[in-house]
Design a protein around this motif. Sequence first.
Motif, mmCIF file in Angstrom:
data_model
loop_
_atom_site.group_PDB
_atom_site.id
_atom_site.type_symbol
_atom_site.label_atom_id
_atom_site.label_comp_id
_atom_site.label_asym_id
_atom_site.label_seq_id
_atom_site.Cartn_x
_atom_site.Cartn_y
_atom_site.Cartn_z
ATOM 1 N N UNK A 1 23.406 15.358 -9.472
ATOM 2 C CA UNK A 1 24.381 15.996 -10.375
ATOM 3 C C UNK A 1 24.761 15.105 -11.557
ATOM 4 N N UNK A 2 23.822 14.316 -12.064
ATOM 5 C CA UNK A 2 24.172 13.351 -13.114
ATOM 6 C C UNK A 2 24.671 14.054 -14.374
ATOM 7 N N UNK A 3 24.095 15.182 -14.726
ATOM 8 C CA UNK A 3 24.552 15.900 -15.926
ATOM 9 C C UNK A 3 25.963 16.443 -15.723
ATOM 10 N N UNK A 4 26.257 16.877 -14.518
ATOM 11 C CA UNK A 4 27.576 17.419 -14.224
ATOM 12 C C UNK A 4 28.621 16.305 -14.109
ATOM 13 N N UNK B 1 18.060 5.902 -22.137
ATOM 14 C CA UNK B 1 19.226 6.611 -22.638
ATOM 15 C C UNK B 1 20.341 6.704 -21.605
ATOM 16 N N UNK B 2 19.975 6.791 -20.315
ATOM 17 C CA UNK B 2 20.994 6.943 -19.286
ATOM 18 C C UNK B 2 21.749 5.634 -19.087
ATOM 19 N N UNK B 3 23.069 5.727 -18.973
ATOM 20 C CA UNK B 3 23.870 4.524 -18.774
ATOM 21 C C UNK B 3 23.841 4.113 -17.295
ATOM 22 N N UNK B 4 24.205 2.854 -17.064
ATOM 23 C CA UNK B 4 24.048 2.283 -15.725
ATOM 24 C C UNK B 4 24.915 2.992 -14.687
ATOM 25 N N UNK B 5 26.172 3.282 -15.015
ATOM 26 C CA UNK B 5 27.073 3.864 -14.015
ATOM 27 C C UNK B 5 26.628 5.261 -13.588
ATOM 28 N N UNK B 6 26.360 6.189 -14.502
ATOM 29 C CA UNK B 6 25.874 7.503 -14.037
ATOM 30 C C UNK B 6 24.515 7.428 -13.343
ATOM 31 N N UNK B 7 23.689 6.440 -13.709
ATOM 32 C CA UNK B 7 22.394 6.256 -13.032
ATOM 33 C C UNK B 7 22.611 6.006 -11.540
ATOM 34 N N UNK B 8 23.510 5.091 -11.204
ATOM 35 C CA UNK B 8 23.785 4.787 -9.803
ATOM 36 C C UNK B 8 24.590 5.908 -9.155
ATOM 37 N N UNK C 1 24.696 9.132 -9.824
ATOM 38 C CA UNK C 1 23.894 10.320 -9.526
ATOM 39 C C UNK C 1 23.080 10.171 -8.255
ATOM 40 N N UNK C 2 22.413 9.022 -8.108
ATOM 41 C CA UNK C 2 21.611 8.796 -6.906
ATOM 42 C C UNK C 2 22.483 8.711 -5.659
ATOM 43 N N UNK C 3 23.693 8.167 -5.788
ATOM 44 C CA UNK C 3 24.593 8.077 -4.634
ATOM 45 C C UNK C 3 25.057 9.461 -4.194
ATOM 46 N N UNK C 4 25.381 10.328 -5.146
ATOM 47 C CA UNK C 4 25.872 11.664 -4.805
ATOM 48 C C UNK C 4 24.851 12.449 -3.996
ATOM 49 N N UNK C 5 23.590 12.324 -4.338
ATOM 50 C CA UNK C 5 22.548 13.092 -3.649
ATOM 51 C C UNK C 5 21.956 12.325 -2.469
ATOM 52 N N UNK C 6 22.583 11.223 -2.096
ATOM 53 C CA UNK C 6 22.276 10.441 -0.905
ATOM 54 C C UNK C 6 20.894 9.787 -0.966
ATOM 55 N N UNK C 7 20.378 9.552 -2.187
ATOM 56 C CA UNK C 7 19.168 8.746 -2.326
ATOM 57 C C UNK C 7 19.521 7.252 -2.307
ATOM 58 N N UNK C 8 20.618 6.876 -2.979
ATOM 59 C CA UNK C 8 21.045 5.485 -3.215
ATOM 60 C C UNK C 8 19.874 4.618 -3.670
ATOM 61 N N UNK C 9 18.968 5.215 -4.404
ATOM 62 C CA UNK C 9 17.687 4.586 -4.741
ATOM 63 C C UNK C 9 17.795 3.256 -5.479
ATOM 64 N N UNK C 10 18.687 3.093 -6.465
ATOM 65 C CA UNK C 10 18.715 1.819 -7.191
ATOM 66 C C UNK C 10 19.043 0.612 -6.316
ATOM 67 N N UNK D 1 33.705 18.720 -5.787
ATOM 68 C CA UNK D 1 32.750 18.230 -4.786
ATOM 69 C C UNK D 1 32.256 16.831 -5.138
ATOM 70 N N UNK D 2 32.103 16.548 -6.432
ATOM 71 C CA UNK D 2 31.697 15.208 -6.861
ATOM 72 C C UNK D 2 32.762 14.187 -6.483
ATOM 73 N N UNK D 3 34.028 14.527 -6.749
ATOM 74 C CA UNK D 3 35.124 13.637 -6.377
ATOM 75 C C UNK D 3 35.179 13.430 -4.863
#
Length: 254
Positions: A58-61, A83-90, A92-101, A242-244
Motif C-alpha cells: 500500500x505504498x501509494x496509499x 524516486x521512492x523515499x526511504x521511509x515509504x520504501x520500508x 510499504x514492505x512492512x505493511x504487506x509482511x514482506x519486510x524485504x529491505x 488499516x494502515x495505522x
Amino acid sequence: MGVTGLLQANLHLVRDVPETNPEWPQVMRSLAQTGEQAFRHLTENTDGFLDYFYEATPVSEIALLNIGSRPARRTQGDRSKGSIRAIPWVFGWAQSRHTLPAWYGLGKALQAQAAKPDGIQQLQTMYREWPFFRAMLSNIQMAMFKADMQIARMYKEELCQESGTSDTIFEMICEEFELTLKMILAVTQQQQLIGDNPVLRLGLSRRNPYLDPLNAIQANLIGRYRQETDSENAWLQPLLRSINAIAAGMRNTG
C-alpha cells in the motif's frame, strides 16, 4: 527503554571487552558486497520489480496519510527506485509482511561465506564473540519473524496485475527468505528465530492473531479502493485506518 539502554551501556563499559578479531571486519565487507549484489539484482535488474512493489504493497496509499512532511516519491509519477523515499520504501514492505529491505540478500551472503574453508565455524564464532555481528543478526531475526510469506502471497494474488511476472518475483523473494532463515539458524545454532529470547518471541507471536485478519482486510480494501472511480472514494478512510492499525501491531513503520 531509554534508561534501560543507558544502564546497559554503562554496565558494558565496566566489563572487559575483547578486541575485535581483525579478520571479522573483512568478513563483514565480503558479506556486504555479496548481499548488495543479490539485493540490486532483485530491485534493479529484475523486470517488473518496481511494479510489483507498487501493486503488492500500500505504498501509494501510505502517501495519503497525514504523517509526513514530504511526499512518498521525489518525482510524482516516477516509479523508479531512485524516486521512492526511504521511509515509504520500508513502510510499504512492512505493511504487506514482506519486510524485504531488512533481510533480502543476507542468505546468499552467509551461504557464500559458509562455503569457504571453516566459513560456517568462523560465522558462528563471530556471532558468539562479536557484539556488532550478534546485534545485527538479532535485529534481522526480529524483522524476519514479523514477515509472513503466506500473507505476502495474498497481497500478490489479490493486487498484482501481471500474474506471470509477479509470480516469478514472489518466488525469488520466497527462495531468499527460506535461504536466509536456514543460514541464520545455522550461524546462531538455534532451532527457531529469536530462539535465544523467548520473552520477545512470545510477545511477537501473540500479535499475529490480530495482525493476520487486519492484513486480509487491508488487501481487500486496497483492491476496492483502486477499482473505485468515484472521486469520493468511500474505501479511503477505512484503508488509511488499516494502515495505522497494522503499523501499531507491527511496531514498525519505516
